[in-house]
Design a protein around this motif. Structure first.
Motif, PDB file in Angstrom:
ATOM      1  N   ILE A  94       0.838  -1.199   0.000  1.00  0.00           N
ATOM      2  CA  ILE A  94       0.000   0.000   0.000  1.00  0.00           C
ATOM      3  C   ILE A  94       0.874   1.252   0.000  1.00  0.00           C
ATOM      4  O   ILE A  94       0.616   2.215  -0.736  1.00  0.00           O
ATOM      5  N   THR A  95       1.932   1.255   0.800  1.00  0.00           N
ATOM      6  CA  THR A  95       2.870   2.379   0.797  1.00  0.00           C
ATOM      7  C   THR A  95       3.508   2.541  -0.574  1.00  0.00           C
ATOM      8  O   THR A  95       3.681   3.662  -1.069  1.00  0.00           O
ATOM      9  N   ALA A  96       3.848   1.420  -1.208  1.00  0.00           N
ATOM     10  CA  ALA A  96       4.452   1.483  -2.545  1.00  0.00           C
ATOM     11  C   ALA A  96       3.509   2.119  -3.554  1.00  0.00           C
ATOM     12  O   ALA A  96       3.938   2.899  -4.421  1.00  0.00           O
ATOM     13  N   VAL A  97       2.226   1.810  -3.470  1.00  0.00           N
ATOM     14  CA  VAL A  97       1.252   2.452  -4.358  1.00  0.00           C
ATOM     15  C   VAL A  97       1.231   3.956  -4.116  1.00  0.00           C
ATOM     16  O   VAL A  97       1.186   4.759  -5.053  1.00  0.00           O
ATOM     17  N   GLY A  98       1.294   4.376  -2.840  1.00  0.00           N
ATOM     18  CA  GLY A  98       1.352   5.796  -2.533  1.00  0.00           C
ATOM     19  C   GLY A  98       2.545   6.474  -3.179  1.00  0.00           C
ATOM     20  O   GLY A  98       2.428   7.575  -3.732  1.00  0.00           O
ATOM     21  N   VAL A  99       3.700   5.822  -3.129  1.00  0.00           N
ATOM     22  CA  VAL A  99       4.902   6.373  -3.753  1.00  0.00           C
ATOM     23  C   VAL A  99       4.729   6.494  -5.259  1.00  0.00           C
ATOM     24  O   VAL A  99       5.083   7.512  -5.875  1.00  0.00           O
ATOM     25  N   MET A 100       4.155   5.459  -5.879  1.00  0.00           N
ATOM     26  CA  MET A 100       4.033   5.481  -7.331  1.00  0.00           C
ATOM     27  C   MET A 100       3.009   6.512  -7.811  1.00  0.00           C
ATOM     28  O   MET A 100       3.092   6.982  -8.954  1.00  0.00           O
ATOM     29  N   ILE A 101       2.062   6.900  -6.975  1.00  0.00           N
ATOM     30  CA  ILE A 101       1.189   8.031  -7.306  1.00  0.00           C
ATOM     31  C   ILE A 101       2.027   9.287  -7.489  1.00  0.00           C
ATOM     32  O   ILE A 101       1.841  10.061  -8.439  1.00  0.00           O
ATOM     33  N   LEU A 102       2.992   9.482  -6.598  1.00  0.00           N
ATOM     34  CA  LEU A 102       3.865  10.660  -6.687  1.00  0.00           C
ATOM     35  C   LEU A 102       4.821  10.570  -7.871  1.00  0.00           C
ATOM     36  O   LEU A 102       5.180  11.596  -8.459  1.00  0.00           O
ATOM     37  N   VAL A 103       5.214   9.357  -8.236  1.00  0.00           N
ATOM     38  CA  VAL A 103       6.038   9.182  -9.434  1.00  0.00           C
ATOM     39  C   VAL A 103       5.250   9.577 -10.673  1.00  0.00           C
ATOM     40  O   VAL A 103       5.761  10.272 -11.564  1.00  0.00           O
ATOM     41  N   SER A 214      10.732   0.305   3.047  1.00  0.00           N
ATOM     42  CA  SER A 214       9.344   0.762   3.185  1.00  0.00           C
ATOM     43  C   SER A 214       9.175   1.759   4.324  1.00  0.00           C
ATOM     44  O   SER A 214       8.348   2.673   4.241  1.00  0.00           O
ATOM     45  N   GLU A 215       9.928   1.583   5.405  1.00  0.00           N
ATOM     46  CA  GLU A 215       9.878   2.561   6.499  1.00  0.00           C
ATOM     47  C   GLU A 215      10.322   3.941   5.995  1.00  0.00           C
ATOM     48  O   GLU A 215       9.690   4.964   6.292  1.00  0.00           O
ATOM     49  N   ILE A 216      11.396   3.940   5.238  1.00  0.00           N
ATOM     50  CA  ILE A 216      11.925   5.204   4.715  1.00  0.00           C
ATOM     51  C   ILE A 216      10.952   5.823   3.718  1.00  0.00           C
ATOM     52  O   ILE A 216      10.759   7.046   3.696  1.00  0.00           O
ATOM     53  N   LEU A 217      10.303   4.992   2.911  1.00  0.00           N
ATOM     54  CA  LEU A 217       9.330   5.507   1.950  1.00  0.00           C
ATOM     55  C   LEU A 217       8.177   6.226   2.647  1.00  0.00           C
ATOM     56  O   LEU A 217       7.673   7.236   2.136  1.00  0.00           O
ATOM     57  N   GLY A 218       7.749   5.728   3.794  1.00  0.00           N
ATOM     58  CA  GLY A 218       6.683   6.395   4.529  1.00  0.00           C
ATOM     59  C   GLY A 218       7.084   7.796   4.957  1.00  0.00           C
ATOM     60  O   GLY A 218       6.277   8.741   4.860  1.00  0.00           O
ATOM     61  N   VAL A 219       8.315   7.950   5.423  1.00  0.00           N
ATOM     62  CA  VAL A 219       8.820   9.274   5.804  1.00  0.00           C
ATOM     63  C   VAL A 219       8.940  10.159   4.568  1.00  0.00           C
ATOM     64  O   VAL A 219       8.594  11.350   4.600  1.00  0.00           O
ATOM     65  N   LEU A 220       9.412   9.585   3.474  1.00  0.00           N
ATOM     66  CA  LEU A 220       9.566  10.344   2.231  1.00  0.00           C
ATOM     67  C   LEU A 220       8.222  10.914   1.761  1.00  0.00           C
ATOM     68  O   LEU A 220       8.131  12.088   1.393  1.00  0.00           O
ATOM     69  N   ILE A 221       7.181  10.109   1.775  1.00  0.00           N
ATOM     70  CA  ILE A 221       5.859  10.591   1.366  1.00  0.00           C
ATOM     71  C   ILE A 221       5.421  11.756   2.238  1.00  0.00           C
ATOM     72  O   ILE A 221       4.935  12.785   1.739  1.00  0.00           O
ATOM     73  N   ALA A 222       5.597  11.616   3.553  1.00  0.00           N
ATOM     74  CA  ALA A 222       5.165  12.673   4.473  1.00  0.00           C
ATOM     75  C   ALA A 222       5.932  13.971   4.233  1.00  0.00           C
ATOM     76  O   ALA A 222       5.348  15.063   4.195  1.00  0.00           O
ATOM     77  N   ARG A 223       7.231  13.868   4.057  1.00  0.00           N
ATOM     78  CA  ARG A 223       8.038  15.073   3.860  1.00  0.00           C
ATOM     79  C   ARG A 223       7.734  15.728   2.516  1.00  0.00           C
ATOM     80  O   ARG A 223       7.647  16.962   2.415  1.00  0.00           O
ATOM     81  N   GLY A 226       4.127  17.203   2.698  1.00  0.00           N
ATOM     82  CA  GLY A 226       3.867  18.131   3.789  1.00  0.00           C
ATOM     83  C   GLY A 226       2.680  17.746   4.648  1.00  0.00           C
ATOM     84  O   GLY A 226       2.042  18.611   5.266  1.00  0.00           O
ATOM     85  N   ARG A 227       2.371  16.453   4.709  1.00  0.00           N
ATOM     86  CA  ARG A 227       1.252  15.977   5.514  1.00  0.00           C
ATOM     87  C   ARG A 227       1.605  14.604   6.049  1.00  0.00           C
ATOM     88  O   ARG A 227       2.612  14.023   5.679  1.00  0.00           O
ATOM     89  N   SER A 228       0.778  14.091   6.928  1.00  0.00           N
ATOM     90  CA  SER A 228       1.079  12.780   7.480  1.00  0.00           C
ATOM     91  C   SER A 228       0.903  11.703   6.417  1.00  0.00           C
ATOM     92  O   SER A 228       0.133  11.858   5.457  1.00  0.00           O
ATOM     93  N   LEU A 229       1.613  10.605   6.597  1.00  0.00           N
ATOM     94  CA  LEU A 229       1.467   9.478   5.686  1.00  0.00           C
ATOM     95  C   LEU A 229       0.023   8.998   5.662  1.00  0.00           C
ATOM     96  O   LEU A 229      -0.541   8.710   4.592  1.00  0.00           O
ATOM     97  N   GLY A 230      -0.603   8.910   6.844  1.00  0.00           N
ATOM     98  CA  GLY A 230      -1.968   8.429   6.927  1.00  0.00           C
ATOM     99  C   GLY A 230      -2.953   9.296   6.155  1.00  0.00           C
ATOM    100  O   GLY A 230      -3.841   8.776   5.468  1.00  0.00           O
ATOM    101  N   SER A 231      -2.808  10.612   6.245  1.00  0.00           N
ATOM    102  CA  SER A 231      -3.754  11.487   5.549  1.00  0.00           C
ATOM    103  C   SER A 231      -3.569  11.406   4.039  1.00  0.00           C
ATOM    104  O   SER A 231      -4.539  11.448   3.276  1.00  0.00           O
ATOM    105  N   PHE A 232      -2.333  11.249   3.589  1.00  0.00           N
ATOM    106  CA  PHE A 232      -2.081  11.109   2.152  1.00  0.00           C
ATOM    107  C   PHE A 232      -2.680   9.814   1.619  1.00  0.00           C
ATOM    108  O   PHE A 232      -3.385   9.807   0.600  1.00  0.00           O
TER     109      PHE A 232
END
Length: 425
Positions: A94-103, A214-223, A226-232
């Motif tokens: 699920i986190t990976a899908v979030g990252v690929m949205i940003l890609v 995957s832990e690092i990807l969660g921080v990357l999405i948040a940074r 500019g919002r929490s990983l959960g809200s994104f």
């Protein structure tokens, strides 16, 4: 193929009692083969191994859902289809899908360094040998890229599979970094600060090391957002897919739907409670929203996520990803040379590879469920989610019992064998 929003159109069955003589619907599947699956899975409860489970199989518009057992070993509340489970590592896809949205939005690129958003990972040193002293290092040959994080080749991860008694592993444990400590009790910035104090265990792109990417990807999405990983994740994935019960904790009003989580000490001993339904870590907002293992969810929500992936990014109120993106994510990225130096649990690499944030079956040799192209992942607390594009099959198994050994437990193997033997066409 029916979307979860149209599930009443499917022939669904739910059984949630231990009474063996209850009339059972077929959900469009063979009555004989369905009874075989039910008898197999119920044995894991009747033997005392699991308190209860939810099992879901969706195949070309046919749906079977079964609940059996109870929410806790010492309770009599029956397991329910809308029970909310701790996903553990099933969070990773699920986190990976979030990252690929940003890609897809060109806010990130797969082969660009991540230094801009993660300065703690800039100008890395690398251990000369993985079991050597922490100050015996060489410069990294290149920067860590987004692809390195998604494929677990960033040089940071679980070295316990390679050198469990090394100075590196000992210092990792003392720093309270996962998976030596769970759940993570550090804020995201402190987490990255401690991680940045370590040299890499290997050169970027050299070998596969589990989890930390995957832990690092969660921080990357948040940074980056500019919002929490959960809200994104909620706005971009959960809400469009109708995943109402997926998040980083269970709200107070829904705690009666959270089963107790069990496991044994890794070194043996009696079965203990790992997380209570009330007062445990899953019942309150976390200090660290773990992109590698922090989500809670239901079988129905994971079916909705699986349907989106099966449709190559489409489904629900809006397309989540492009077809080509899902195809890339579910293509093996690990070379034979990297497999050879990346030990994991026994026989893992004999049938599987690793795509972007999830495993991919590459060989049909292992068992009935080893269908090349099948993708997904499992969770340490007894959960499993996989999608088979060829058979158009989605399977979800949910329990809350950590296996006693490293590897895929028998009850998960039995679920997948049972799911595939349902297919008659």
């Amino acid at each position: 193929m029916h979307d979860i929003a149209a599930l009443p159109m499917c022939q669904a069955v739910r059984t949630d009692t231990r009474q063996p003589n209850q009339a059972i619907g077929t959900g469009g599947f063979s009555r004989t083969r369905l009874a075989r699956m039910q008898a197999t899975m119920r044995r894991h409860v009747e033997s005392g191994l699991l308190p209860g489970f939810v099992a879901l199989v969706h195949h070309r518009g046919r749906l079977h859902v079964e609940t059996f057992g109870t929410m806790a070993f010492d309770g009599n509340t029956r397991m329910q289809q809308d029970a909310i489970f701790r996903l553990a590592s099933m969070t990773k896809p699920i986190t990976a899908v979030g990252v690929m949205i940003l890609v897809e939005e060109c806010r990130l690129r797969l082969d660009d360094p991540v230094d801009e958003w993660l300065p703690e990972l800039r100008d890395r040193k690398v251990l000369r040998t993985i079991d050597g002293p922490l100050d015996d290092t060489v410069p990294a040959r290149r920067a860590i890229t987004l692809r390195d994080l998604l494929t677990f080749r960033c040089g940071l991860g679980e070295v316990a599979f390679i050198s469990p008694t090394s100075p590196y592993q000992k210092a990792w444990t003392e720093a309270r970094l996962p998976l030596s400590t769970w759940p993570v009790d550090l804020g995201p910035d402190e987490f990255m600060k401690r991680l940045g104090a370590f040299p890499l265990a290997c050169q970027p792109g050299e070998r596969w090391l589990y989890h930390m990417g995957s832990e690092i990807l969660g921080v990357l999405i948040a940074r980056l957002t500019g919002r929490s990983l959960g809200s994104f994740l909620s706005e971009r994935i959960f809400q469009p897919r109708g995943m109402r019960d997926t998040g980083f904790h269970v709200p107070h009003a829904s705690l009666d739907r959270l089963p107790t989580c069990y496991g044994r000490d890794p070194f043996g001993g009696p079965l203990v409670v790992l997380d209570e339904a009330r007062g445990g870590w899953a019942s309150r907002p976390p200090v660290f929203e773990s992109g590698a293992g922090g989500l809670v969810s239901t079988a129905d929500d994971l079916l909705a996520f699986g349907q989106m992936m099966l449709r190559r990014g489409a489904g629900g109120s809006e397309r989540i990803l492009a077809r080509r993106t899902v195809e890339l994510m579910t293509t093996d990225q690990i070379t034979p040379e990297q497999r050879a130096i990346s030990p994991f649990f026994p026989d893992f690499w004999s049938e599987r590879g690793w795509g972007l944030g999830m495993s991919v079956v590459v060989s049909p040799r292992a068992d009935l469920a080893s269908v090349p192209g099948r993708f997904g992942w499992d969770g340490a607390y007894g959960t499993s989610w996989h999608v088979d594009p060829k058979e158009e099959l989605i399977g979800v198994f949910m329990s809350q019992r950590r296996p006693d050994v490293l590897g895929i437990p028998a009850f998960i193997l039995d679920f997948w064998t049972s799911a595939y033997q349902l297919i008659e066409d």
